[in-house]
Design a protein around this motif. Structure first.
Motif, PDB file in Angstrom:
ATOM      1  N   SER A  28      54.611  39.817  26.101  1.00  0.00           N
ATOM      2  CA  SER A  28      55.113  40.944  26.887  1.00  0.00           C
ATOM      3  C   SER A  28      56.171  41.733  26.125  1.00  0.00           C
ATOM      4  N   LYS A  29      56.981  41.023  25.357  1.00  0.00           N
ATOM      5  CA  LYS A  29      58.008  41.694  24.555  1.00  0.00           C
ATOM      6  C   LYS A  29      57.350  42.630  23.530  1.00  0.00           C
ATOM      7  N   HIS A  30      56.282  42.128  22.913  1.00  0.00           N
ATOM      8  CA  HIS A  30      55.556  42.970  21.947  1.00  0.00           C
ATOM      9  C   HIS A  30      54.969  44.195  22.653  1.00  0.00           C
ATOM     10  N   ILE A  31      54.403  43.965  23.836  1.00  0.00           N
ATOM     11  CA  ILE A  31      53.792  45.080  24.576  1.00  0.00           C
ATOM     12  C   ILE A  31      54.869  46.101  24.943  1.00  0.00           C
ATOM     13  N   LYS A  32      56.058  45.612  25.290  1.00  0.00           N
ATOM     14  CA  LYS A  32      57.151  46.536  25.623  1.00  0.00           C
ATOM     15  C   LYS A  32      57.583  47.371  24.415  1.00  0.00           C
ATOM     16  N   ALA A  33      57.584  46.743  23.228  1.00  0.00           N
ATOM     17  CA  ALA A  33      57.941  47.491  22.009  1.00  0.00           C
ATOM     18  C   ALA A  33      56.924  48.612  21.771  1.00  0.00           C
ATOM     19  N   LEU A  34      55.647  48.303  22.005  1.00  0.00           N
ATOM     20  CA  LEU A  34      54.602  49.320  21.842  1.00  0.00           C
ATOM     21  C   LEU A  34      54.745  50.412  22.897  1.00  0.00           C
ATOM     22  N   GLU A  35      55.107  49.972  24.093  1.00  0.00           N
ATOM     23  CA  GLU A  35      55.250  50.921  25.209  1.00  0.00           C
ATOM     24  C   GLU A  35      56.429  51.858  24.966  1.00  0.00           C
ATOM     25  N   SER A  36      57.550  51.312  24.477  1.00  0.00           N
ATOM     26  CA  SER A  36      58.711  52.199  24.307  1.00  0.00           C
ATOM     27  C   SER A  36      58.533  53.122  23.101  1.00  0.00           C
ATOM     28  N   ALA A  37      57.597  52.795  22.213  1.00  0.00           N
ATOM     29  CA  ALA A  37      57.258  53.724  21.129  1.00  0.00           C
ATOM     30  C   ALA A  37      56.238  54.765  21.602  1.00  0.00           C
ATOM     31  N   GLY A  38      55.807  54.638  22.854  1.00  0.00           N
ATOM     32  CA  GLY A  38      54.838  55.598  23.400  1.00  0.00           C
ATOM     33  C   GLY A  38      53.418  55.335  22.938  1.00  0.00           C
ATOM     34  N   LEU A  39      53.161  54.112  22.423  1.00  0.00           N
ATOM     35  CA  LEU A  39      51.831  53.823  21.866  1.00  0.00           C
ATOM     36  C   LEU A  39      50.899  53.171  22.880  1.00  0.00           C
ATOM     37  N   ILE A  40      51.496  52.715  23.983  1.00  0.00           N
ATOM     38  CA  ILE A  40      50.713  52.118  25.063  1.00  0.00           C
ATOM     39  C   ILE A  40      51.105  52.807  26.359  1.00  0.00           C
TER      40      ILE A  40
END
Lengths: 129, 129
Positions: free
Chosen positions: A50-62
């Motif tokens: 989930s932490k990885h997914i959040k990093a992708l999300e805050s970069a606007g990639l997800i």
């Protein structure tokens, strides 16, 4: 030239600096995935994934969409275009660099091919009968 | 397809995930620089700047040469080609995405242009004298 947003480039490059996150993006090119589906191939806790997914999300990639109790993720590829464009500026530098390396290799090959011819004596010919 | 080395991509994207390091790379496109010259434009200690330079160096993006008491740095652009190539895979996704956005905008414009004609009553004409 495209204007780059430094904070967004920071977030995008940071998000890409991890093989797990890059693999998650690749999985999303096949279609949307739940958080559990994204986490499934990795030998890590759901919290770590989930932490990885959040990093992708805050970069606007997800882009994450909550549907009832399910979080669906899908690829948001636009910020990758900015990172790609930023890197394109350096293309002439790596091209020049690779050209120079290739030239050196060719010169080295040419030296090696001409050197034995000068050093070794002419091969003896069999005496004609 | 080019084979990507995950550890190198990690290091390269990590190194690029910081605006200071990206500016240092940009400075090196102008020619080689000493460590102090690279640090000079930034409002940070030489120790902090050195840490950034080390991150670039361990990603293989800077080549450092010790000449007497001076450390000369020059751009080593080849690993950027790998990062650029990795991103290129996603080009069709961001292109499709941007195309879809553009289509939506066009449809929205078309709706706005046609809507007032249907909604507003026909303008009253002055009675001919």
């Amino acid at each position: 030239m495209v204007e780059h947003n430094p904070a967004q480039l920071d977030a995008v490059f940071h998000a890409l600096g991890d093989a797990t996150r890059r693999k998650m993006l690749r999985a999303l090119t096949q279609g949307e995935r739940t958080v559990s589906q994204l986490a499934e191939p990795f030998d890590m806790s759901l919290a770590a994934a989930s932490k990885h997914i959040k990093a992708l999300e805050s970069a606007g990639l997800i882009h994450r969409e909550v549907r009832g109790r399910t979080h669906m993720c899908r690829l948001a590829p636009a910020p990758l275009a900015g990172a790609h464009d930023w890197l394109s500026f350096y293309e002439r530098f790596w091209t020049d660099h690779l050209d120079a390396l290739e030239r050196l290799l060719r010169e080295d090959d040419a030296r090696k091919q001409s050197a034995p011819a000068r050093k070794s004596p002419a091969p003896k010919r069999g005496v004609k009968s």
